[in-house]
Design a protein around this motif. Structure first.
Motif, mmCIF file in Angstrom:
data_model
loop_
_atom_site.group_PDB
_atom_site.id
_atom_site.type_symbol
_atom_site.label_atom_id
_atom_site.label_comp_id
_atom_site.label_asym_id
_atom_site.label_seq_id
_atom_site.Cartn_x
_atom_site.Cartn_y
_atom_site.Cartn_z
ATOM 1 N N GLY A 108 0.797 -1.111 0.234
ATOM 2 C CA GLY A 108 -0.108 -0.066 -0.407
ATOM 3 C C GLY A 108 1.128 1.376 -0.182
ATOM 4 O O GLY A 108 0.599 2.128 -0.339
ATOM 5 N N TRP A 109 1.788 1.136 0.795
ATOM 6 C CA TRP A 109 2.831 2.464 0.907
ATOM 7 C C TRP A 109 3.581 2.201 -0.215
ATOM 8 O O TRP A 109 3.315 3.899 -0.838
ATOM 9 C CB TRP A 109 3.953 2.061 2.100
ATOM 10 C CG TRP A 109 4.815 3.199 1.912
ATOM 11 C CD1 TRP A 109 6.395 2.871 1.593
ATOM 12 C CD2 TRP A 109 5.094 4.519 1.740
ATOM 13 N NE1 TRP A 109 7.262 3.952 1.650
ATOM 14 C CE2 TRP A 109 6.173 5.162 2.398
ATOM 15 C CE3 TRP A 109 4.144 5.514 2.099
ATOM 16 C CZ2 TRP A 109 6.559 6.701 2.231
ATOM 17 C CZ3 TRP A 109 4.285 6.715 2.798
ATOM 18 C CH2 TRP A 109 5.627 7.534 2.286
ATOM 19 N N ALA A 110 4.305 1.572 -0.676
ATOM 20 C CA ALA A 110 4.304 1.336 -2.992
ATOM 21 C C ALA A 110 3.406 2.582 -3.261
ATOM 22 O O ALA A 110 4.666 2.969 -4.625
ATOM 23 C CB ALA A 110 5.185 -0.478 -2.723
ATOM 24 N N SER A 111 2.491 1.719 -3.409
ATOM 25 C CA SER A 111 1.264 2.317 -3.721
ATOM 26 C C SER A 111 1.098 3.834 -3.912
ATOM 27 O O SER A 111 0.824 4.438 -4.983
ATOM 28 C CB SER A 111 0.104 1.006 -4.246
ATOM 29 O OG SER A 111 -1.452 1.779 -4.918
ATOM 30 N N TYR A 112 0.959 4.370 -3.066
ATOM 31 C CA TYR A 112 0.049 5.380 -1.919
ATOM 32 C C TYR A 112 1.947 6.721 -3.198
ATOM 33 O O TYR A 112 1.607 7.404 -3.345
ATOM 34 C CB TYR A 112 0.450 5.627 -1.156
ATOM 35 C CG TYR A 112 -0.036 7.047 -0.604
ATOM 36 C CD1 TYR A 112 -1.229 7.322 -0.855
ATOM 37 C CD2 TYR A 112 1.472 7.773 0.023
ATOM 38 C CE1 TYR A 112 -1.008 8.957 -0.137
ATOM 39 C CE2 TYR A 112 1.094 8.948 0.453
ATOM 40 C CZ TYR A 112 0.649 9.650 1.050
ATOM 41 O OH TYR A 112 0.120 10.711 1.392
ATOM 42 N N LYS A 114 4.268 6.206 -4.955
ATOM 43 C CA LYS A 114 3.775 5.897 -7.034
ATOM 44 C C LYS A 114 2.240 7.499 -7.545
ATOM 45 O O LYS A 114 2.921 8.546 -7.760
ATOM 46 C CB LYS A 114 3.070 4.691 -8.042
ATOM 47 C CG LYS A 114 4.984 3.731 -7.375
ATOM 48 C CD LYS A 114 4.099 2.753 -7.920
ATOM 49 C CE LYS A 114 5.217 1.965 -8.842
ATOM 50 N NZ LYS A 114 5.079 0.977 -9.391
ATOM 51 N N ASP A 115 0.892 7.129 -7.060
ATOM 52 C CA ASP A 115 0.687 8.362 -7.496
ATOM 53 C C ASP A 115 -1.223 8.538 -6.318
ATOM 54 O O ASP A 115 -1.792 9.231 -6.505
ATOM 55 C CB ASP A 115 -0.122 7.410 -8.529
ATOM 56 C CG ASP A 115 -1.278 6.314 -7.880
ATOM 57 O OD1 ASP A 115 -1.428 5.776 -6.586
ATOM 58 O OD2 ASP A 115 -1.323 5.557 -8.638
ATOM 59 N N GLY A 116 -0.138 7.998 -5.165
ATOM 60 C CA GLY A 116 -1.554 8.911 -3.630
ATOM 61 C C GLY A 116 -2.309 8.032 -3.693
ATOM 62 O O GLY A 116 -3.350 8.523 -3.383
ATOM 63 N N THR A 117 -2.585 6.968 -3.936
ATOM 64 C CA THR A 117 -3.797 6.257 -3.799
ATOM 65 C C THR A 117 -3.456 4.206 -3.657
ATOM 66 O O THR A 117 -2.152 4.581 -3.184
ATOM 67 C CB THR A 117 -4.105 5.500 -5.690
ATOM 68 O OG1 THR A 117 -3.721 4.422 -6.565
ATOM 69 C CG2 THR A 117 -5.057 6.794 -5.878
ATOM 70 N N VAL A 118 -4.242 4.060 -3.308
ATOM 71 C CA VAL A 118 -3.718 1.910 -2.615
ATOM 72 C C VAL A 118 -5.267 1.327 -3.019
ATOM 73 O O VAL A 118 -6.511 1.585 -2.804
ATOM 74 C CB VAL A 118 -4.214 1.897 -0.963
ATOM 75 C CG1 VAL A 118 -3.828 0.372 -0.553
ATOM 76 C CG2 VAL A 118 -3.094 2.969 -0.673
ATOM 77 N N CYS A 119 -4.603 0.402 -4.136
ATOM 78 C CA CYS A 119 -5.851 -0.259 -4.658
ATOM 79 C C CYS A 119 -6.880 0.597 -4.734
ATOM 80 O O CYS A 119 -8.189 0.846 -5.452
ATOM 81 C CB CYS A 119 -6.410 -1.629 -3.312
ATOM 82 S SG CYS A 119 -5.653 -2.005 -2.959
ATOM 83 N N GLY A 120 -6.789 1.968 -5.169
ATOM 84 C CA GLY A 120 -7.717 2.660 -6.419
ATOM 85 C C GLY A 120 -8.498 4.145 -5.591
ATOM 86 O O GLY A 120 -9.391 4.266 -6.590
ATOM 87 N N ILE A 121 -7.607 3.693 -4.336
ATOM 88 C CA ILE A 121 -8.812 4.317 -3.422
ATOM 89 C C ILE A 121 -7.486 5.818 -3.089
ATOM 90 O O ILE A 121 -6.483 5.373 -2.726
ATOM 91 C CB ILE A 121 -8.782 3.837 -1.777
ATOM 92 C CG1 ILE A 121 -9.958 3.086 -2.160
ATOM 93 C CG2 ILE A 121 -9.570 5.080 -1.011
ATOM 94 C CD1 ILE A 121 -9.756 1.507 -0.849
ATOM 95 N N GLY A 126 0.717 13.296 2.076
ATOM 96 C CA GLY A 126 1.036 14.047 3.204
ATOM 97 C C GLY A 126 1.504 12.315 4.031
ATOM 98 O O GLY A 126 1.922 13.320 5.332
ATOM 99 N N LEU A 127 0.958 11.584 4.032
ATOM 100 C CA LEU A 127 1.354 10.750 4.277
ATOM 101 C C LEU A 127 2.733 9.581 4.663
ATOM 102 O O LEU A 127 3.157 9.843 3.506
ATOM 103 C CB LEU A 127 0.445 9.304 4.141
ATOM 104 C CG LEU A 127 -1.506 9.537 4.605
ATOM 105 C CD1 LEU A 127 -2.252 8.530 3.640
ATOM 106 C CD2 LEU A 127 -1.867 9.317 5.840
ATOM 107 N N LYS A 128 3.429 9.693 5.973
ATOM 108 C CA LYS A 128 3.988 9.145 6.259
ATOM 109 C C LYS A 128 3.956 7.885 5.970
ATOM 110 O O LYS A 128 3.215 7.354 6.956
ATOM 111 C CB LYS A 128 5.349 9.748 6.988
ATOM 112 C CG LYS A 128 5.190 11.053 6.931
ATOM 113 C CD LYS A 128 6.418 11.622 8.371
ATOM 114 C CE LYS A 128 5.864 13.261 7.738
ATOM 115 N NZ LYS A 128 7.308 13.694 9.004
#
Length: 237
Positions: A108-112, A114-121, A126-128
């Protein structure tokens, strides 16, 4: 007796009107079975499942009948099965892995990043890494066969996926799975946190009983990504 089905970690035996699920000491990491075992891992997982099943009965029934080998056929009354075996109701399992994420970590962190999403959500900016999410999110996946990888899908895709197997029930089942998954996670995560453990994310599996009711199946071991508050190391199943 021989297993009628073998998974990455578990073996399932036919017991007539019930099943006996044995958690082995095998290790599955990212859907790959490793060559080494962990002694008594299966016993720990089974007893953890019993604990969580008992705790969450007020949210949803589960398939557990007994973990006492004295309630099982004589074949199971030997050290190899004592503690790691669970007699369960037969279920028609729903073809969805119900994943819930309360913290931003792992894939989820890896996806976030890239584009600020996790599984399209889309998540707040600014999340760490390992931050707690404002609210837990539901990110279902299809259930893969051994050797394949589970595929993340959106909630809308989960409706279509369930509809293929259960015509006319896709939307009803998808909503029930989402709502129960989030309710289960919140109760379990709150309890774990009171004991100094963060459950960052986990997954549940559900099935239909003989009356068509959705119940919790599989295992509830809460180890998809859990960690002590004083330790940032990630654990795998």
């Amino acid at each position: 007796m021989k297993p009628i089905k073998e998974g990455k970690v578990r073996e399932i035996y036919d017991n007539g009107d019930s099943l006996i699920m044995v958690a082995t000491d095998r290790i599955s990491c990212f859907d790959v079975i490793l060559k080494n075992d962990v002694t008594k891992k299966g016993t720990v997982l089974t007893q953890m499942s019993k604990f969580w099943f008992d705790m969450t009965e007020d949210i949803l029934p589960n398939h557990m009948i007994s973990v006492d080998v004295n309630d099982m056929p004589e074949f199971f009354r030997q050290p190899a099965f004592d503690g790691n075996s669970m007699m369960c109701k037969r279920l028609n399992m729903l073809p969805i892995e119900c994943i819930v994420r309360g913290y931003i970590t792992g894939s989820g962190w890896a996806s976030y990043q890239k584009d600020g999403t996790v599984c399209g959500i889309t998540l707040p900016a600014g999340l760490k890494e390992s931050d707690k999410l404002p609210e837990p999110i539901y990110t279902p996946s299809t259930k893969a066969e051994i050797g394949d990888h589970d595929e993340n899908i959106s909630y809308e895709q989960s409706i279509s996926h369930l509809e293929k197997y259960f015509p006319g029930k896709g939307e009803e089942y998808a909503a029930k799975l989402r709502d129960c998954t989030l309710a289960l996670y919140k109760k379990c995560a709150d309890y774990a946190l009171s004991k100094g453990i963060i459950i960052a994310d986990t997954k549940f599996e559900f099935g239909l009983d003989e009356d068509g009711n959705i119940v919790i199946g599989d295992e509830m071991k809460q180890d998809t990504d859990s960690r002590p508050l004083t330790n940032s190391s990630q654990e795998t199943g």
